[in-house]
Design a protein around this motif. Structure first.
Motif, PDB file in Angstrom:
ATOM      1  N   VAL A  29       0.862  -1.174   0.000  1.00 50.03           N
ATOM      2  CA  VAL A  29       0.000   0.000   0.000  1.00 50.03           C
ATOM      3  C   VAL A  29       0.904   1.231   0.000  1.00 50.03           C
ATOM      4  O   VAL A  29       1.973   1.225   0.624  1.00 50.03           O
ATOM      5  N   ASN A  30       0.486   2.291  -0.720  1.00 48.43           N
ATOM      6  CA  ASN A  30       1.323   3.481  -0.773  1.00 48.43           C
ATOM      7  C   ASN A  30       0.468   4.740  -0.842  1.00 48.43           C
ATOM      8  O   ASN A  30      -0.726   4.698  -1.125  1.00 48.43           O
ATOM      9  N   ALA A  31       1.108   5.846  -0.563  1.00 46.34           N
ATOM     10  CA  ALA A  31       0.508   7.172  -0.708  1.00 46.34           C
ATOM     11  C   ALA A  31       1.485   8.036  -1.468  1.00 46.34           C
ATOM     12  O   ALA A  31       2.706   7.835  -1.403  1.00 46.34           O
ATOM     13  N   GLY A  32       0.959   9.000  -2.220  1.00 43.36           N
ATOM     14  CA  GLY A  32       1.836   9.820  -3.036  1.00 43.36           C
ATOM     15  C   GLY A  32       1.322  11.232  -3.202  1.00 43.36           C
ATOM     16  O   GLY A  32       0.161  11.539  -2.909  1.00 43.36           O
ATOM     17  N   ALA A  33       2.204  12.099  -3.671  1.00 39.08           N
ATOM     18  CA  ALA A  33       1.858  13.470  -4.021  1.00 39.08           C
ATOM     19  C   ALA A  33       2.473  13.770  -5.378  1.00 39.08           C
ATOM     20  O   ALA A  33       3.524  13.222  -5.732  1.00 39.08           O
ATOM     21  N   PHE A  34       1.816  14.637  -6.147  1.00 39.29           N
ATOM     22  CA  PHE A  34       2.316  14.914  -7.483  1.00 39.29           C
ATOM     23  C   PHE A  34       1.955  16.335  -7.919  1.00 39.29           C
ATOM     24  O   PHE A  34       0.949  16.912  -7.499  1.00 39.29           O
ATOM     25  N   ALA A  35       2.832  16.905  -8.737  1.00 41.30           N
ATOM     26  CA  ALA A  35       2.523  18.124  -9.467  1.00 41.30           C
ATOM     27  C   ALA A  35       1.966  17.713 -10.823  1.00 41.30           C
ATOM     28  O   ALA A  35       2.355  16.682 -11.378  1.00 41.30           O
ATOM     29  N   SER A  59      -2.472  10.806  -4.037  1.00 41.20           N
ATOM     30  CA  SER A  59      -2.974   9.510  -4.480  1.00 41.20           C
ATOM     31  C   SER A  59      -2.770   8.462  -3.398  1.00 41.20           C
ATOM     32  O   SER A  59      -1.960   8.627  -2.485  1.00 41.20           O
ATOM     33  N   PHE A  60      -3.533   7.371  -3.534  1.00 45.77           N
ATOM     34  CA  PHE A  60      -3.389   6.190  -2.694  1.00 45.77           C
ATOM     35  C   PHE A  60      -3.447   4.970  -3.599  1.00 45.77           C
ATOM     36  O   PHE A  60      -4.248   4.925  -4.544  1.00 45.77           O
ATOM     37  N   GLY A  61      -2.592   4.001  -3.335  1.00 43.18           N
ATOM     38  CA  GLY A  61      -2.522   2.856  -4.225  1.00 43.18           C
ATOM     39  C   GLY A  61      -2.380   1.529  -3.503  1.00 43.18           C
ATOM     40  O   GLY A  61      -1.891   1.465  -2.364  1.00 43.18           O
ATOM     41  N   LEU A  62      -2.813   0.478  -4.185  1.00 41.81           N
ATOM     42  CA  LEU A  62      -2.637  -0.902  -3.734  1.00 41.81           C
ATOM     43  C   LEU A  62      -1.959  -1.660  -4.864  1.00 41.81           C
ATOM     44  O   LEU A  62      -2.428  -1.624  -6.005  1.00 41.81           O
ATOM     45  N   HIS A  63      -0.832  -2.329  -4.549  1.00 41.22           N
ATOM     46  CA  HIS A  63      -0.045  -3.022  -5.566  1.00 41.22           C
ATOM     47  C   HIS A  63       0.108  -4.500  -5.211  1.00 41.22           C
ATOM     48  O   HIS A  63       0.371  -4.849  -4.064  1.00 41.22           O
ATOM     49  N   TYR A  64      -0.033  -5.347  -6.225  1.00 47.38           N
ATOM     50  CA  TYR A  64       0.483  -6.710  -6.183  1.00 47.38           C
ATOM     51  C   TYR A  64       1.685  -6.714  -7.100  1.00 47.38           C
ATOM     52  O   TYR A  64       1.587  -6.397  -8.293  1.00 47.38           O
ATOM     53  N   ARG A  65       2.849  -7.040  -6.545  1.00 48.42           N
ATOM     54  CA  ARG A  65       4.088  -6.917  -7.313  1.00 48.42           C
ATOM     55  C   ARG A  65       4.947  -8.158  -7.119  1.00 48.42           C
ATOM     56  O   ARG A  65       4.970  -8.745  -6.032  1.00 48.42           O
ATOM     57  N   GLU A  66       5.670  -8.528  -8.172  1.00 47.60           N
ATOM     58  CA  GLU A  66       6.527  -9.707  -8.114  1.00 47.60           C
ATOM     59  C   GLU A  66       7.991  -9.317  -8.271  1.00 47.60           C
ATOM     60  O   GLU A  66       8.318  -8.418  -9.048  1.00 47.60           O
ATOM     61  N   GLU A  67       8.845 -10.001  -7.539  1.00 51.55           N
ATOM     62  CA  GLU A  67      10.289  -9.835  -7.659  1.00 51.55           C
ATOM     63  C   GLU A  67      10.923 -11.217  -7.794  1.00 51.55           C
ATOM     64  O   GLU A  67      11.456 -11.761  -6.835  1.00 51.55           O
ATOM     65  N   PRO A  68      10.836 -11.809  -8.985  1.00 48.98           N
ATOM     66  CA  PRO A  68      11.402 -13.134  -9.184  1.00 48.98           C
ATOM     67  C   PRO A  68      12.915 -13.128  -9.016  1.00 48.98           C
ATOM     68  O   PRO A  68      13.571 -12.109  -9.233  1.00 48.98           O
ATOM     69  N   PRO A  69      13.508 -14.244  -8.630  1.00 52.35           N
ATOM     70  CA  PRO A  69      14.961 -14.315  -8.437  1.00 52.35           C
ATOM     71  C   PRO A  69      15.697 -14.409  -9.768  1.00 52.35           C
ATOM     72  O   PRO A  69      15.097 -14.505 -10.831  1.00 52.35           O
ATOM     73  N   ASN A  70      17.010 -14.369  -9.672  1.00 58.90           N
ATOM     74  CA  ASN A  70      17.890 -14.591 -10.821  1.00 58.90           C
ATOM     75  C   ASN A  70      17.654 -13.586 -11.948  1.00 58.90           C
ATOM     76  O   ASN A  70      17.642 -13.940 -13.121  1.00 58.90           O
ATOM     77  N   ARG A  71      17.463 -12.317 -11.573  1.00 58.91           N
ATOM     78  CA  ARG A  71      17.315 -11.226 -12.548  1.00 58.91           C
ATOM     79  C   ARG A  71      16.232 -11.512 -13.566  1.00 58.91           C
ATOM     80  O   ARG A  71      16.394 -11.333 -14.774  1.00 58.91           O
ATOM     81  N   LYS A  72      15.078 -11.926 -13.068  1.00 57.81           N
ATOM     82  CA  LYS A  72      13.920 -12.123 -13.927  1.00 57.81           C
ATOM     83  C   LYS A  72      13.035 -10.877 -13.871  1.00 57.81           C
ATOM     84  O   LYS A  72      13.169 -10.026 -13.005  1.00 57.81           O
ATOM     85  N   ILE A  73      12.110 -10.787 -14.825  1.00 57.84           N
ATOM     86  CA  ILE A  73      11.167  -9.685 -14.868  1.00 57.84           C
ATOM     87  C   ILE A  73       9.869 -10.093 -14.192  1.00 57.84           C
ATOM     88  O   ILE A  73       9.306 -11.144 -14.510  1.00 57.84           O
ATOM     89  N   GLY A  74       9.385  -9.283 -13.274  1.00 53.95           N
ATOM     90  CA  GLY A  74       8.165  -9.586 -12.554  1.00 53.95           C
ATOM     91  C   GLY A  74       6.969  -8.804 -13.072  1.00 53.95           C
ATOM     92  O   GLY A  74       7.098  -7.860 -13.853  1.00 53.95           O
ATOM     93  N   PHE A  75       5.812  -9.201 -12.610  1.00 50.56           N
ATOM     94  CA  PHE A  75       4.546  -8.595 -12.996  1.00 50.56           C
ATOM     95  C   PHE A  75       4.134  -7.582 -11.931  1.00 50.56           C
ATOM     96  O   PHE A  75       4.447  -7.729 -10.752  1.00 50.56           O
ATOM     97  N   ASP A  76       3.412  -6.515 -12.334  1.00 56.55           N
ATOM     98  CA  ASP A  76       2.977  -5.464 -11.411  1.00 56.55           C
ATOM     99  C   ASP A  76       1.527  -5.108 -11.729  1.00 56.55           C
ATOM    100  O   ASP A  76       1.214  -4.683 -12.844  1.00 56.55           O
ATOM    101  N   VAL A  77       0.642  -5.290 -10.758  1.00 56.97           N
ATOM    102  CA  VAL A  77      -0.771  -4.924 -10.901  1.00 56.97           C
ATOM    103  C   VAL A  77      -1.096  -3.907  -9.817  1.00 56.97           C
ATOM    104  O   VAL A  77      -0.734  -4.102  -8.651  1.00 56.97           O
TER     105      VAL A  77
END
Length: 239
Positions: A29-35, A59-77
């Protein structure tokens, strides 16, 4: 490296769902500010009729995020709510008309984001995060006045908490750089400066079409979901 990242963006998302592998999914979960700044078409004949005074948004956000091992690319929703304010002055017939709407607007949007989580290093500290965000909901509320001529007399009608139609949440492209700070156990802190660009028209008041750009910072905290499985992972393409 840049070509490799582009190949990953355009080929990675459709292929991520094809394999199920062990990795390190997490929920944040995160919170943010922006111009932010409105961006108009250069040939829009009504640009001079629309004046803006954007302030900071949050803003306020909810993320499902992946950090696979061995320098792989993960998915971010992600699911993100954003709030912005501005003042608009909309003339319906050019500078000579007395028909004018002035309003202080409060804009609310909800976006669904689909993107990639690409490592910059081998220890999982820096991440490159491109995502495409599509609008799910929007509501814009304004207070102000409507000024017009009635039988030669100038009339001003005030309004409050009026819902403004014609505003849309739109489709956006967001590029972020994530800095992940790990705590003991499964907890972590995530800091992400980002730039977001509107790809579709977001509003059509008085035919003054615009999109908007954002420069912001998100700060979030989350937990590693042990025992979960990644949606998918791909190796980073090599030049």
């Amino acid at each position: 490296m840049f070509r490799s990242v582009l190949r990953a963006i355009f080929t990675g998302v459709p292929l991520l769902s094809l394999t199920i592998v062990q990795g390190q999914p997490m929920l944040e979960v995160n919170a943010g500010a922006f111009a932010w700044q409105m961006r108009f078409k250069q040939d829009d004949p009504h640009v001079d009729d629309l004046t803006t005074d954007p302030g900071l948004g949050h803003s306020f956000g909810l993320h499902y995020r992946e950090e696979p091992p061995n320098r792989k690319i993960g998915f971010d929703v992600s699911l993100t709510y954003a709030y912005r304010e501005c003042s608009v002055s909309i003339g319906s017939g050019g500078h000579a008309t007395a028909d004018l709407i002035y309003a202080d607007l409060r804009m609310n949007t909800v976006h669904l984001g689909l993107g990639l989580n690409i490592p910059f290093d081998s220890v999982g500290t820096l991440w490159f995060r491109p995502r495409l965000m599509t609008g799910l909901a929007e509501w814009t509320i304004g207070s102000g006045y409507h000024e017009f001529l009635d039988q030669g007399q100038l009339v001003r009608q005030r309004f409050s908490e009026r819902h403004f139609d014609g505003y849309r949440s739109g489709v956006r492209l967001s590029i972020g750089i994530g800095l992940k700070i790990r705590f003991s156990g499964r907890l972590f802190l995530d800091i992400e400066p980002y730039y977001s660009r509107g790809l579709t028209v977001e509003c059509d008041p008085g035919n003054a079409n615009f999109r908007h750009d954002e420069w912001g910072l998100r700060i979030g905290t989350g937990v590693v979901l042990r025992g979960w499985r990644n949606l998918g992972q791909l190796p980073i393409p090599q030049d």
